[in-house]
Design a protein around this motif. Structure first.
Motif, PDB file in Angstrom:
ATOM      1  N   ASP A 189       0.845  -1.197   0.000  1.00 43.24           N
ATOM      2  CA  ASP A 189       0.000   0.000   0.000  1.00 43.24           C
ATOM      3  C   ASP A 189       0.879   1.246   0.000  1.00 43.24           C
ATOM      4  O   ASP A 189       1.774   1.388   0.835  1.00 43.24           O
TER       5      ASP A 189
ATOM      6  N   ALA B 165      -4.133   0.551  -6.217  1.00 46.69           N
ATOM      7  CA  ALA B 165      -4.862  -0.395  -5.376  1.00 46.69           C
ATOM      8  C   ALA B 165      -3.992  -1.622  -5.137  1.00 46.69           C
ATOM      9  O   ALA B 165      -3.251  -2.060  -6.024  1.00 46.69           O
TER      10      ALA B 165
ATOM     11  N   TRP C 136      -8.691  -7.596  -3.915  1.00 50.45           N
ATOM     12  CA  TRP C 136      -8.197  -6.280  -4.321  1.00 50.45           C
ATOM     13  C   TRP C 136      -8.814  -5.222  -3.396  1.00 50.45           C
ATOM     14  O   TRP C 136      -9.991  -5.329  -3.019  1.00 50.45           O
TER      15      TRP C 136
ATOM     16  N   GLY D 268      -9.227  -0.943  -2.799  1.00 52.08           N
ATOM     17  CA  GLY D 268      -9.052   0.433  -3.243  1.00 52.08           C
ATOM     18  C   GLY D 268      -9.428   1.429  -2.166  1.00 52.08           C
ATOM     19  O   GLY D 268     -10.007   1.072  -1.132  1.00 52.08           O
TER      20      GLY D 268
END
Length: 773
Positions: A22, A29, A101, A103
């Protein structure tokens, strides 16, 4: 197909994990992944999953579920939704892989308008929690998030709510870094409380053209919330840029200046192998038009608009002999869909998209008709309760972005907005018959009422004049001001605040009675009586004229029985005069508009209500339709009479608040409504307002007790009214004495008499008198 499943309380084994890849707000993402073994696929395996941020899960490369924008939007420091999916069909015996995933989503995207932009609102790190379980009681854990997972980046190179998304199809994802677990209180995890956000049927372009710069503009024919899905053929390395707009300007050119600081783009990078069927994963837009810029190496082979919503299926219909009205009703359905996306937001396109309490409360009744809104409005009430301040003030928006920055403007405590905590639970109770929500919300209702009472002097609410101060009132938002030469009177904030305190006290006393809260009910009734007396003393003259002499004052006071019975006739005459001064056009804003036509119908002015509704100039409901609107506008004058656009600083073409009039079309014009004393349509009241100009009228509502319908036609003075009463309910037909010679199922009845109608189909005929409309 994956489906959701309810699973009772089970202690979480999975840990909340942060991907070490991150890179913070606005970065790519990340994904977290883990391999695991399955000895035997039993057929009942489930995945429980959530994230701080937005997530999309995959098992063995196959997407889990069809929901979008999961886990949804809540006040994350207090409540975080999770989803449960059947996943047995995605598993295999032996080695399996789960990938998630993550975001930024609402959790970490910059939110609010530029002057008060909030970044990293709830946290600085995205994270995920998940576990796959099996067994009869789901006690066997096949895999759960912990420190042994790996992380990597994804082809989503940037994704944020206002910005949009950048997707690089050439990016090869290789999860090689680790994760770390963080301290997280799993008691905050709640099973998702409303219907998921899902895709609707895609919309093909109705036309396309190139602008002077060679960019292709697509018109999908419908303003909606969602995204563009494209199929791209990559011949060499190339890029597609998609921009979004709700409207064309007066020159017919692509226009999205009203998005303000929201970039609202999708940027897709491809190589010679191309990319099939891309659509954004962690964001959405509000748009009708898309402008596409394609480099030489990329070619679009297919493009569609994909609407999304938490309320995709209409549950009511209304049609009549006026096509502008029919399109308006359809526009309201589309605005409802576009703005009920896990939270009832104000608009889906610009740098706002916030859950305004005032907008939601004025539209709540219409929302319950237009689609099944029980889940999302119940969730919203709970969000309001979480965000309620210690002094009882309800925030203007929820989830309350500003709450996380206590040094800034508070944005809470406005009468008419905060009353959502009383009005919405009451609407849900009356409409769906579920007592649980009013019981759950009652303490918050009382705290809000006590807050509002603290702003009173001698029973009149006296809000401060300075924005941001405790109890500042937003008033009748966007009430038409008239021209500079002929300004219209506007309701005072003291008057509208006092009326709304009376409304909340009326609801509060009813709820207390239903719940058996005798002592609290007595206290609220005493306050209610004091406010009623104070309003009549302060705002009603001896002649029946109201102090501010505007349409909102008359509509709200008459609708909520604040005018003494002996003055109703005189006040109604003043109401008529107020409408006459505007040339027969409405003069109400967000708070007054839902009350305007119901109040006119209530005092026997159905013909005047019809005249106001049917006029086609600005300000007016049908003016928007004549201008080509496919959703409800934020402003009555969003497009001016000469075709120019209003100031883009506040000019959304997809708001739902003024669509609240659909409640009147169904309850007054079609003439069916629930009885609050027997909620959930256990008892249905049928009482139509006949508007000959609309004949023939056909309406229905798929209630919790079955389909309700009401149709009428007018030929000369003769009316034929047909109704359907669902099984297991009962109805009461209420015709006024102006509806002459009524006949119910072939039997003559006295004019003005109430008639009980049993389940089934009924035919009613009568004649209209000159004043029977």
């Amino acid at each position: 197909m994956e489906t959701r499943q309810y699973v009772g309380p089970i202690e979480w084994v999975g840990k909340m994990i942060v991907p070490l890849t991150d890179r913070g707000e606005g970065g790519p993402a990340s994904q977290v992944t883990r391999e695991f073994d399955v000895e035997l696929v039993r057929g009942n395996e489930i995945l429980r999953v959530s994230a701080c941020g937005l997530y999309r899960a995959f098992i063995n490369g196959q997407r889990v579920g069809e929901d979008v924008l999961t886990p949804g939007w809540t006040t994350y420091d207090a409540r975080l939704s999770y989803q449960v999916y059947h996943v047995a069909h995605l598993l295999k015996e032996g080695r399996n892989t789960i990938t998630i995933w993550i975001g930024d989503g609402w959790y970490r995207s910059p939110l609010m308008w530029m002057s008060e932009r909030r970044t990293e609102v709830w946290g600085t790190e995205v994270s995920a929690i998940a576990e796959i379980r099996s067994g009869e009681d789901f006690s066997k854990v096949l895999v759960a998030t912990d420190e042994h997972w790996l992380s990597g980046q994804t082809p989503v190179r940037k994704s944020q709510i206002y910005f949009g998304e950048i997707f690089d199809a050439t990016f090869a994802s290789r999860p090689r870094e680790g994760v770390r677990s963080i301290v997280f209180d799993t008691r905050k995890l709640i099973l998702h409380e409303c219907a998921p956000v899902r895709e609707l049927s895609p919309l093909d372009p109705i036309r396309q053209w190139r602008d002077t710069d060679g960019r292709t503009i697509y018109d999908f024919g419908q303003n909606a919330a969602g995204y563009v899905r494209v199929s791209i053929a990559g011949e060499t390395a190339g890029e597609i840029l998609i921009e979004h707009a709700e409207i064309l300007d007066e020159r017919g050119e692509f226009y999205n200046v009203n998005y303000r600081s929201a970039e609202a783009i999708s940027r897709v990078q491809v190589n010679e192998r191309g990319l099939i069927d891309y659509s954004p994963i962690f964001t959405y837009f509000g748009f009708r038009y898309a402008r596409v810029t394609a480099s030489d190496g990329a070619r679009i082979t297919k493009i569609q608009s994909v609407p999304i919503s938490s309320v995709p299926d209409a549950t009511a219909g209304f049609s009549c002999g006026n096509e502008l009205v029919n399109r308006f009703f359809e526009n309201a359905i589309w605005s409802h869909r576009s703005n009920f996306i896990d939270v009832p937001i104000d608009c889906p396109q610009r740098d706002e998209r916030l859950g305004y309490s005032g907008d939601a409360q004025v539209f709540a009744a219409a929302a319950c008709y237009l689609a099944d809104s029980e889940g999302i409005l119940t969730k919203f009430v709970r969000d309001l309760m979480v965000d309620q301040a210690l002094d009882g003030a309800i925030s203007h928006t929820s989830p309350h972005v500003v709450r996380m920055k206590p040094g800034n403007r508070k944005q809470r405590g406005s009468m008419g907005w905060g009353d959502a905590i009383t009005i919405i639970p009451w609407r849900l109770y009356v409409h769906y018959g579920n007592e649980d929500i009013i019981a759950e919300a009652f303490p918050a209702m009382v705290r809000w009422i006590d807050f509002a009472w603290s702003l009173t002097t001698d029973g009149v609410v006296r809000p401060p004049n300075t924005p941001g101060m405790r109890g500042y009132c937003l008033g009748d938002w966007l009430q038409p001001a008239g021209t500079e030469a002929n300004p219209l009177p506007t309701i005072g904030k003291d008057a509208i605040a006092t009326i709304y305190l009376f409304i909340s006290l009326t609801i509060g006393t009813r709820v207390a009675d239903i719940l058996g809260e005798t002592d609290t009910g007595a206290r609220l009734e005493q306050m209610r009586s004091a406010v009623e007396t104070a309003f009549r003393r302060e705002f009603i003259t001896a002649s029946g004229r109201l102090k501010h002499d505007d349409q909102t004052s008359y509509a709200l006071a008459l609708l909520h029985d604040l005018v003494p019975p002996e003055l109703v006739e005189a006040t109604t005459d003043c109401f008529r005069q107020a409408i006459g001064r505007t040339g027969g056009r409405l003069g109400t804003g967000f708070l007054g508009t839902p009350a305007l036509l119901p109040a006119l119908s209530k005092v026997g002015e159905g013909h005047l209500a019809a005249s106001v509704f049917l006029q086609e100039e600005v300000p007016g409901w049908l003016y928007q339709v004549k201008r080509g609107a496919t959703t409800i506008w934020e402003r009555w004058d969003g497009v001016l009479a000469d075709g120019t656009l209003f100031d883009p600083d506040m000019n959304s073409f997809n708001h739902y608040a003024f669509g609240a009039v659909c409640d009147w079309l169904l309850e007054s014009v079609a003439g069916f409504r629930p009885d609050p004393k027997q909620p959930g349509f256990e008892h249905i009241i049928y009482s139509p307002t006949i508007i000959p100009e609309l004949s023939p009228v056909t309406a229905h509502y798929d209630s919790v007790r079955g389909k309700i319908s009401a149709d009428w036609t007018v030929v000369g003075e003769d009316v034929r009214y047909e109704i359907t009463v669902p099984d297991g309910t009962r109805g009461t037909l209420r015709l006024s004495r102006a509806h002459l010679e009524p006949v119910v199922d072939g039997v003559s009845v006295d004019a003005g008499r109430e008639v009980v109608v049993t389940p089934g189909h009924h035919v009613v005929t009568f004649r209209l008198s000159n004043h029977g409309r």
